[in-house]
Design a protein around this motif. Structure first.
Motif, PDB file in Angstrom:
ATOM      1  N   LEU A  44       0.813  -1.228   0.000  1.00  0.00           N
ATOM      2  CA  LEU A  44       0.000   0.000   0.000  1.00  0.00           C
ATOM      3  C   LEU A  44       0.842   1.272   0.000  1.00  0.00           C
ATOM      4  N   SER A  45       2.161   1.129   0.183  1.00  0.00           N
ATOM      5  CA  SER A  45       2.994   2.318   0.403  1.00  0.00           C
ATOM      6  C   SER A  45       3.398   3.037  -0.868  1.00  0.00           C
ATOM      7  N   ALA A  46       3.305   2.377  -2.022  1.00  0.00           N
ATOM      8  CA  ALA A  46       3.716   3.022  -3.274  1.00  0.00           C
ATOM      9  C   ALA A  46       2.788   2.605  -4.404  1.00  0.00           C
ATOM     10  N   PRO A  47       1.493   2.975  -4.336  1.00  0.00           N
ATOM     11  CA  PRO A  47       0.554   2.559  -5.382  1.00  0.00           C
ATOM     12  C   PRO A  47       0.706   3.418  -6.636  1.00  0.00           C
ATOM     13  N   LEU A  48       0.514   2.817  -7.780  1.00  0.00           N
ATOM     14  CA  LEU A  48       0.510   3.557  -9.043  1.00  0.00           C
ATOM     15  C   LEU A  48      -0.916   3.500  -9.589  1.00  0.00           C
ATOM     16  N   ILE A  49      -1.553   4.683  -9.731  1.00  0.00           N
ATOM     17  CA  ILE A  49      -2.979   4.753 -10.045  1.00  0.00           C
ATOM     18  C   ILE A  49      -3.180   5.329 -11.446  1.00  0.00           C
ATOM     19  N   PRO A  50      -3.726   4.567 -12.378  1.00  0.00           N
ATOM     20  CA  PRO A  50      -4.037   5.133 -13.704  1.00  0.00           C
ATOM     21  C   PRO A  50      -5.292   5.999 -13.609  1.00  0.00           C
ATOM     22  N   VAL A  51      -5.197   7.279 -14.008  1.00  0.00           N
ATOM     23  CA  VAL A  51      -6.344   8.177 -13.907  1.00  0.00           C
ATOM     24  C   VAL A  51      -7.028   8.383 -15.261  1.00  0.00           C
ATOM     25  N   MET A  52      -6.283   8.279 -16.332  1.00  0.00           N
ATOM     26  CA  MET A  52      -6.850   8.290 -17.670  1.00  0.00           C
ATOM     27  C   MET A  52      -5.796   7.748 -18.624  1.00  0.00           C
ATOM     28  N   GLU A  53      -6.176   7.544 -19.847  1.00  0.00           N
ATOM     29  CA  GLU A  53      -5.273   6.910 -20.797  1.00  0.00           C
ATOM     30  C   GLU A  53      -3.966   7.703 -20.914  1.00  0.00           C
ATOM     31  N   PRO A 105       0.881   8.610  -5.526  1.00  0.00           N
ATOM     32  CA  PRO A 105       0.894   9.448  -4.310  1.00  0.00           C
ATOM     33  C   PRO A 105       1.782   8.813  -3.245  1.00  0.00           C
ATOM     34  N   LEU A 106       2.705   9.570  -2.700  1.00  0.00           N
ATOM     35  CA  LEU A 106       3.608   9.080  -1.662  1.00  0.00           C
ATOM     36  C   LEU A 106       3.258   9.728  -0.333  1.00  0.00           C
ATOM     37  N   ILE A 107       3.177   8.901   0.718  1.00  0.00           N
ATOM     38  CA  ILE A 107       2.842   9.392   2.056  1.00  0.00           C
ATOM     39  C   ILE A 107       3.827   8.794   3.050  1.00  0.00           C
ATOM     40  N   GLY A 108       4.364   9.639   3.924  1.00  0.00           N
ATOM     41  CA  GLY A 108       5.270   9.153   4.956  1.00  0.00           C
ATOM     42  C   GLY A 108       6.731   9.232   4.553  1.00  0.00           C
ATOM     43  N   LYS A 123       2.993  -1.398 -17.670  1.00  0.00           N
ATOM     44  CA  LYS A 123       1.701  -2.092 -17.651  1.00  0.00           C
ATOM     45  C   LYS A 123       0.578  -1.201 -18.160  1.00  0.00           C
ATOM     46  N   HIS A 124       0.557   0.074 -17.725  1.00  0.00           N
ATOM     47  CA  HIS A 124      -0.518   1.002 -18.093  1.00  0.00           C
ATOM     48  C   HIS A 124      -0.196   1.821 -19.343  1.00  0.00           C
ATOM     49  N   ASN A 125       0.957   1.533 -19.951  1.00  0.00           N
ATOM     50  CA  ASN A 125       1.374   2.266 -21.152  1.00  0.00           C
ATOM     51  C   ASN A 125       1.333   3.773 -20.904  1.00  0.00           C
ATOM     52  N   SER A 126       1.986   4.183 -19.811  1.00  0.00           N
ATOM     53  CA  SER A 126       1.908   5.571 -19.367  1.00  0.00           C
ATOM     54  C   SER A 126       2.848   6.467 -20.170  1.00  0.00           C
ATOM     55  N   GLU A 127       2.308   7.554 -20.651  1.00  0.00           N
ATOM     56  CA  GLU A 127       3.145   8.586 -21.270  1.00  0.00           C
ATOM     57  C   GLU A 127       3.672   9.552 -20.218  1.00  0.00           C
ATOM     58  N   VAL A 128       2.864   9.797 -19.186  1.00  0.00           N
ATOM     59  CA  VAL A 128       3.250  10.710 -18.109  1.00  0.00           C
ATOM     60  C   VAL A 128       2.962  10.049 -16.764  1.00  0.00           C
ATOM     61  N   VAL A 129       3.923  10.158 -15.842  1.00  0.00           N
ATOM     62  CA  VAL A 129       3.747   9.663 -14.482  1.00  0.00           C
ATOM     63  C   VAL A 129       3.914  10.837 -13.523  1.00  0.00           C
ATOM     64  N   LEU A 130       2.909  11.065 -12.686  1.00  0.00           N
ATOM     65  CA  LEU A 130       2.956  12.129 -11.676  1.00  0.00           C
ATOM     66  C   LEU A 130       3.353  11.527 -10.333  1.00  0.00           C
ATOM     67  N   ILE A 131       4.455  11.992  -9.755  1.00  0.00           N
ATOM     68  CA  ILE A 131       4.852  11.573  -8.405  1.00  0.00           C
ATOM     69  C   ILE A 131       4.448  12.686  -7.445  1.00  0.00           C
ATOM     70  N   ASP A 132       3.477  12.383  -6.595  1.00  0.00           N
ATOM     71  CA  ASP A 132       2.929  13.388  -5.670  1.00  0.00           C
ATOM     72  C   ASP A 132       3.569  13.218  -4.294  1.00  0.00           C
ATOM     73  N   ILE A 165       9.394   1.830  -4.628  1.00  0.00           N
ATOM     74  CA  ILE A 165       8.833   2.888  -5.471  1.00  0.00           C
ATOM     75  C   ILE A 165       9.348   2.753  -6.895  1.00  0.00           C
ATOM     76  N   MET A 166      10.659   2.528  -7.026  1.00  0.00           N
ATOM     77  CA  MET A 166      11.273   2.372  -8.339  1.00  0.00           C
ATOM     78  C   MET A 166      10.658   1.196  -9.099  1.00  0.00           C
ATOM     79  N   GLU A 167      10.520   0.065  -8.415  1.00  0.00           N
ATOM     80  CA  GLU A 167       9.972  -1.128  -9.067  1.00  0.00           C
ATOM     81  C   GLU A 167       8.528  -0.908  -9.504  1.00  0.00           C
ATOM     82  N   ASN A 168       7.727  -0.331  -8.609  1.00  0.00           N
ATOM     83  CA  ASN A 168       6.320  -0.093  -8.941  1.00  0.00           C
ATOM     84  C   ASN A 168       6.167   0.907 -10.077  1.00  0.00           C
TER      85      ASN A 168
END
Length: 289
Positions: free
Chosen positions: A149-158, A164-167, A187-196, A177-180
């Motif tokens: 639960l500490s480093a989830p990667l959430i797809p919000v749109m294509e 989101p990082l907490i703690g 996996k999600h074919n992400s063009e942009v990744v936001l690290i919050d 974090i790096m692995e995820n």
């Protein structure tokens, strides 16, 4: 001599148990078990003393010990409950055996102490080992659950995902974090990744280094990484530490970062209401002509 003492204790178990229960009850007020209900406390104590006598009768049997230690952990009771209970049993049994002889010399006294120690010490080792092993197992399961639960990667749109990082971020968590990030971006074919990092309390050199490494790794697989949630105090710390974040975009909030992600993916936010008003005005104008 030991077998005679053992038989004496077993034959007079009712009397010893009652003395043991009285002393254990006197420990309840003002210590770690004060908040426990009287019914649960008494039933657990009776089970505890039964485990002790079962172990004395059947030396080498660990099933009752294993079950009881697991129960104590599930109840959330501390290890000191077990050690205190066994020390009380040691004292009560020794006192009882000493009263069974009219003449107590040094040899008799030594034999009593040795016999009681031979019963109690193995039970202490078994219970402590079982308690510790069960507790470590529970902690390892909890640690794994927290890591998931500490480093989830959430797809919000294509093409856009958010992490989101907490703690606090330590080396072990940074590796996760790096692995995820890498697995999720592919996996999600992400063009942009936001690290919050809004929920990260402190960003020091080590944390910034880990984040930069993660962003660089994402860039190498063809995605863009945007660091968002940079509060004023975090920005000041980064500047004072001389940390270079110029190689990837940074934004003060997730909203601004998401807007930038839309631009990178060739999209933008449209005010539907304003656009609808414009269309209505154009239609009215055309109708007037």
């Amino acid at each position: 001599m030991d077998s005679r003492f053992k038989q004496l204790v077993i034959d007079n178990s009712d009397s010893i148990v009652q003395k043991w229960m009285n002393e254990i009850d006197s420990l309840k007020s003002g210590n770690y078990t004060a908040a426990i209900s009287d019914e649960l406390y008494e039933s657990t104590n009776r089970e505890f003393v039964n485990v002790i006598f079962t172990s004395i009768r059947n030396q080498g049997s660990t099933k009752a010990v294993e079950d009881f230690s697991e129960k104590i952990i599930n109840l959330g009771w501390p290890l000191s409950y077990i050690t205190d209970g066994l020390q009380v049993f040691r004292r009560v049994s020794t006192d009882y055996l000493l009263t069974q002889s009219d003449q107590v010399d040094s040899d008799y006294f030594s034999n009593v102490l040795t016999s009681v120690d031979n019963w109690v010490e193995p039970i202490i080792r078994e219970l402590v080992n079982e308690y510790s092993g069960s507790w470590e197992h529970i902690l390892s399961l909890q640690r794994l659950a927290l890591q998931e639960l500490s480093a989830p990667l959430i797809p919000v749109m294509e093409g856009i995902t958010i992490m989101p990082l907490i703690g606090t971020i330590d080396t072990e968590r940074a590796k996760l974090i790096m692995e995820n990030l890498l697995e999720g971006a592919i996996k999600h074919n992400s063009e942009v990744v936001l690290i919050d990092i809004t929920g990260v309390p402190v960003v020091d050199t080590m944390v910034a280094h880990h984040i930069i490494q993660a962003a660089e790794a994402v860039r190498l697989i063809g995605s863009t990484c945007i660091l968002v949630g940079i509060r004023p105090e975090i920005a000041q710390t980064i500047v004072n530490l001389g940390i270079d974040l110029s190689n990837f975009p940074t934004k003060s909030s997730l909203k601004k970062g998401f807007t930038k992600a839309l631009e990178i993916t060739g999209r933008h936010v449209v005010d539907i209401e304003a656009k609808q008003n414009n269309i209505e005005q154009i239609m009215d104008s055309l109708q007037g002509e």
